[in-house]
Scaffold this active site. Sequence first.
Site, PDB file in Angstrom:
ATOM      1  CE1 TYR A 126      49.015  42.132  47.892  1.00  0.00           C
ATOM      2  CE2 TYR A 126      49.773  43.752  49.488  1.00  0.00           C
ATOM      3  CZ  TYR A 126      49.448  43.412  48.185  1.00  0.00           C
ATOM      4  OH  TYR A 126      49.564  44.324  47.187  1.00  0.00           O
ATOM      5  CD  GLU A 186      51.260  38.772  45.741  1.00  0.00           C
ATOM      6  OE1 GLU A 186      52.336  38.178  45.665  1.00  0.00           O
ATOM      7  OE2 GLU A 186      51.121  39.970  45.458  1.00  0.00           O
ATOM      8  CG  ASP A 188      31.457  37.714  29.711  1.00  0.00           C
ATOM      9  OD1 ASP A 188      30.816  37.703  30.786  1.00  0.00           O
ATOM     10  OD2 ASP A 188      32.127  38.687  29.324  1.00  0.00           O
ATOM     11  CB  THR A 200      30.736  40.933  36.601  1.00  0.00           C
ATOM     12  OG1 THR A 200      29.463  40.893  35.968  1.00  0.00           O
ATOM     13  CG2 THR A 200      31.755  41.546  35.674  1.00  0.00           C
ATOM     14  CE  LYS A 236      27.886  43.791  33.993  1.00  0.00           C
ATOM     15  NZ  LYS A 236      29.221  43.214  34.039  1.00  0.00           N
ATOM     16  NE  ARG A 257      31.923  48.026  39.859  1.00  0.00           N
ATOM     17  CZ  ARG A 257      30.852  48.452  39.201  1.00  0.00           C
ATOM     18  NH1 ARG A 257      29.790  48.879  39.850  1.00  0.00           N
ATOM     19  NH2 ARG A 257      30.811  48.444  37.888  1.00  0.00           N
TER      20      ARG A 257
END
Length: 491
Positions: A84, A86, A239, A265, A268, A274
């Site tokens: 973790y 954050e 985008d 993303t 692709k 991902r």
Amino acid sequence: MSSSISPAKKRAKTEPDNMGETLANGKTSPWFGDQPLEQNDPDIYNIILKEKDRQRRGLELIASENFASKAVLEALGSCLNNKYSEGYPGTRYYGGTKYIDELELLCQKRALEAFGLSPDKWGVNVQPYSGSPANFAIYTALVEPHGRIMGLDLPDGGHLSHGFMTDKRKVSATSIFFESMPYKVDPKSGLINYEQLQVNAKLFHPKLIIAGISCYSRNLDYAKLREIADENNALLLADMAHVSGLVSAGLVANPFEHCDLVSSTTHKTLRGPRAGIIFFRKGVRKVLKDGKEEMYNLEKPINEAVFPGLQGGPHNHAIAGVAVALKQAMQPEFKTYASEVIANARVMAKCLMDRGYDIVTGGTDTHLLLLDLRSKNLDGNRADKVLEEISIACNKNTCPGDKSALRPSGLRFGTPALTSRNLKAEDFEKVVDFIDRGIAIALEIKAASGPLLKEFMATMATEEYQKKLAALRDEVEAFATKFPLPGKDVL
Ligand code: DSN
């Protein structure tokens, strides 16, 4: 012990495995720790093996998919998954983040380098979980609730997250929490109608215009979109999810030249894991009439919208995978790959047109093409079902002028995944031959069945057609398995 062995390997030699055996002190080690997946969970292991085999045997033509490399998959499967962190480098809410900071800063640096960006003019956030969350973070950062945005309509080749809604329903959360007015393509040419967008923007006064696609095969006119954004004092977001690998290779129009923000993303054409990424401009936005400079104020709102606004802990294993993919994208081999992706898409479009098919806009500038089946008296649903039966994966897609997104007239094809398997132009000619033969069978089935899709499916399930489809599937699979999968040794 040889000093060439890393500390981790040294430890591995002396520490017991966590496989449930009895330790020297008489205690039993945790039963799950080091069991291989095959042993620990055969159900999941077998599902993964089946999917791997499907990927190996089939022809993957879904324009948004790709095969990540072994190195990317290893980073994704690493211990970084456990941590973790954050917050952002240097300002975390958890301890033990020294190496995570090093990782995130390196990923940011590579992201800027891979797109030729100066850190003085651009910043980047590599924490978004994927493309839709990245876009939503941008909207919540920069557009007030129910503020106005304009994106390309989904049936015209846009993306759900750009504000899709129908007459009956606000489908995307973007259209629920913001007011969205789409722009469209010209139904005849299939090209974006920038003139209409310009007129509508003057009436709608958007706060943000989105330049992005999920099914549009031509370069976007970012300069024109900039002009329209400026006329309305709007921000311009690109985008570039579909084309980011091609942008990085310098082979398609570059959104960074004209946009205020760029989202993407990373799985692709960029061929990573991902995940999502947001680039934002820094420094002077414009010089006002009185000579004063108006500065960009994007960094803080974007970072705060990603965390703590929308997300919790970043997926550090994914960030590592993104960093690996970005490094790969800066190698000369990637540019060759990206240019072959485009060349192969053009080969597919030409071969299909040579065989009498209609390709929307008459070709492609990118990695994807849209086959319009209306002149063949077939639709995307039926064609897609038959191609799946012969191990060709693509997706049904609306064509310009389609009345309903539920009855799409076309098929979207993309070449990134198969180009990663090293298929060349002549191989794509063969791929088109398989598609053509599949569509011929679909037409036969259609002629032999009633008008409903379920009747078509019932006819397709008869012995006569199952035999025909199996024969063609065997040919497709014999062809596909000649090309190795990247990352074939990783599950
Ligand atoms: N679902 C992706 C595509 O297929 O284009 C976009 O997110």
